[in-house]
Scaffold this active site. Structure first.
Site, PDB file in Angstrom:
ATOM      1  N   CYS A  74       0.862  -1.195   0.000  1.00  0.00           N
ATOM      2  CA  CYS A  74       0.000   0.000   0.000  1.00  0.00           C
ATOM      3  C   CYS A  74       0.892   1.237   0.000  1.00  0.00           C
ATOM      4  CB  CYS A  74      -0.898   0.027   1.240  1.00  0.00           C
ATOM      5  SG  CYS A  74      -1.885  -1.458   1.521  1.00  0.00           S
ATOM      6  N   HIS A  78       0.739   4.774  -1.939  1.00  0.00           N
ATOM      7  CA  HIS A  78       0.091   5.817  -1.130  1.00  0.00           C
ATOM      8  C   HIS A  78       1.042   6.506  -0.163  1.00  0.00           C
ATOM      9  CE1 HIS A  78      -3.979   4.742  -2.471  1.00  0.00           C
ATOM     10  NE2 HIS A  78      -3.695   3.470  -2.257  1.00  0.00           N
ATOM     11  N   CYS A 112      -8.221  -2.484  -4.471  1.00  0.00           N
ATOM     12  CA  CYS A 112      -6.808  -2.124  -4.565  1.00  0.00           C
ATOM     13  C   CYS A 112      -5.940  -3.377  -4.610  1.00  0.00           C
ATOM     14  CB  CYS A 112      -6.405  -1.269  -3.364  1.00  0.00           C
ATOM     15  SG  CYS A 112      -5.938   0.405  -3.808  1.00  0.00           S
ATOM     16  N   CYS A 175     -35.197  -0.197  11.384  1.00  0.00           N
ATOM     17  CA  CYS A 175     -34.086   0.445  12.105  1.00  0.00           C
ATOM     18  C   CYS A 175     -34.602   1.693  12.821  1.00  0.00           C
ATOM     19  CB  CYS A 175     -32.983   0.872  11.142  1.00  0.00           C
ATOM     20  SG  CYS A 175     -32.420  -0.380   9.976  1.00  0.00           S
ATOM     21  N   CYS A 178     -36.297   1.954  16.445  1.00  0.00           N
ATOM     22  CA  CYS A 178     -35.440   2.080  17.625  1.00  0.00           C
ATOM     23  C   CYS A 178     -34.532   3.306  17.527  1.00  0.00           C
ATOM     24  CB  CYS A 178     -34.569   0.834  17.791  1.00  0.00           C
ATOM     25  SG  CYS A 178     -35.460  -0.568  18.494  1.00  0.00           S
ATOM     26  N   CYS A 220     -28.065  -6.644  14.051  1.00  0.00           N
ATOM     27  CA  CYS A 220     -29.368  -6.016  14.282  1.00  0.00           C
ATOM     28  C   CYS A 220     -30.452  -6.734  13.477  1.00  0.00           C
ATOM     29  CB  CYS A 220     -29.335  -4.542  13.886  1.00  0.00           C
ATOM     30  SG  CYS A 220     -29.316  -3.398  15.289  1.00  0.00           S
TER      31      CYS A 220
END
Lengths: 259, 150
Positions: A74, A78, A112, A175, A178, A220
């Site tokens: 990377c 970068h 990438c 969602c 709540c 959830c």
């Protein structure tokens, strides 16, 4: 008389409706951090006590490794992540012009790897993907969430919003039931929170490990007994996108600690 | 032409019959009278002791949202009214319909319909076409709630 009563009730119901499922006003938005007790807050605040920092450190090592046939790290493209990755996680998911759809940070890392490193994709929730995304997102810590302004994202954000508002599962809850309407209350003794995605990937004490926003969303969904979308599914990216737009301006906390 | 339609119609009628049979298999039929269901779903009275255990068991989901007159139970929710005195506020018939399908009274309620399988979206595989509670469990809970009097 009866009819007048019925009309009054109907009028009251119509008038009351906008009070529910209303979006949270900007000045009332709260990070999950503010719902925690002092011990959990202290754990997040101290880098030597925050378990998430172990992944950040591993991510830094991976940033400099050359995993694929292209023999590219990377860092070779970068450079120093402290400069080049600053603010990146604060605007993801971002629109990918070649794919014509939004990609989240984990998908960007894997794109990438495929395109520039010729390295195999990392699975969601694998140690290396969590470490890299934690290291990258940590470079945005303290910066405000600043969604990608690409106008082509609009329909994807709208779909994420629809998913957020849609009741689903055997318990038939959205969602929003709540996290927009009842965030000041407690579910089985636990604070409900607003579901603001400020600290991902985050260390969850219940998980005893770091986890992605997609893991949290899937948890959830299982909680309301809905069929959880697969990791990487467009619906999960759309939900991530909507949540980030909903949290615009709130500071990134990665790696957050949560109960 | 007319003859060739007959088997299609018969087939369609057969499919309909099978569908309604499957639905009937899943849920016991019940009759709403006024704002309640006067008849027990099982034809028998429920068991209040089993009902209490069900209310306190998190997998039945009651105390995720409701608190109640059980001071030793930790982690009760405050999303919904306290169950203390609920047996004085509602009759068994009214309690039964509120458990079976609370959305009849308020379409915006967050209380799930515990004995309904239609009108649901994206239900997880393990729960598909099953009510949250069985007819027996509904009756046990109704019997327990009826004992919670002021």
């Amino acid at each position: 008389m009866k009819r007048a009563c019925a009309m009054l009730v109907a009028a009251l119901l119509v008038a009351a409706a906008p009070l529910r499922a209303a979006e949270i006003p900007p000045d009332q938005r709260r990070s999950g951090y503010s719902f925690m007790g002092p011990d959990s807050k202290a754990m997040q605040d101290d880098d030597t006590a925050n378990p998430g920092m172990l992944w950040v450190l591993d991510g830094e090592a991976l940033w400099n490794k050359r995993p694929g046939a292209a023999n590219n790290a990377c860092a070779d493209c970068h450079g120093d992540a402290r400069a080049s990755m600053k603010g990146v996680a604060a605007r993801y998911p971002a629109f990918d012009k070649a794919l014509g759809r939004p990609v989240d940070l984990e998908q960007r890392i894997n794109l990438c790897r495929a395109q520039h490193q010729q390295a195999p994709a990392l699975d969601y929730e694998s140690h290396d993907l969590l470490a890299l995304s934690a290291f990258i997102a940590n470079q945005s810590r303290g910066m405000p969430i600043t969604p990608d302004g690409d106008s082509q994202l609009a329909p994807f954000i709208a779909r994420g919003h629809e998913l957020f508002m849609q009741r689903q599962g055997q318990l038939n809850l959205a969602c929003a039931n709540c996290h927009d309407d009842n965030w000041d209350k407690r579910l089985a003794g636990a604070a409900i929170t607003q579901g603001q995605p400020t600290g991902y990937p985050m260390y969850r004490l219940e998980w005893q490990t770091l986890g992605s926003l997609q893991r949290r969303l899937r948890g959830c969904m299982t909680g309301i007994r809905a069929q959880a979308y697969n990791y990487g599914a467009p619906e999960l990216v759309e939900l991530e996108l909507y949540l980030m737009s909903r949290a615009a301006g709130m500071p990134i906390e990665t790696p957050a600690v949560r109960p | 032409m007319a003859n060739s339609l007959v088997p299609v119609v018969l087939l369609a009628a057969g499919t309909l019959a099978i569908t309604s049979m499957a639905r009937a298999d899943t849920l016991v039929p019940y009759t709403v009278v006024g704002d309640g269901i006067p008849q027990s779903l099982t034809g028998r009275p429920g068991d209040a002791a089993r009902g209490r255990a069900l209310v306190l068991d998190r997998t039945s989901t009651c105390i995720l949202c409701h608190s109640g007159p059980f001071p030793n139970v930790k982690f009760q929710g405050d999303l919904a009214p306290n169950l203390a005195g609920v047996g004085s506020r509602w009759s068994a018939s009214q309690l039964r319909l509120r458990l079976v399908d609370a959305s009849r009274f308020n379409p915006a309620t967050i209380m799930p319909s515990f004995y309904r399988v239609d009108g649901l979206v994206h239900v997880g595989q393990n729960w598909r076409d099953k009510p949250i509670l069985s007819a027996e469990q509904i009756e046990d809970i109704v019997a327990y709630l009826a004992t919670l009097r002021d």
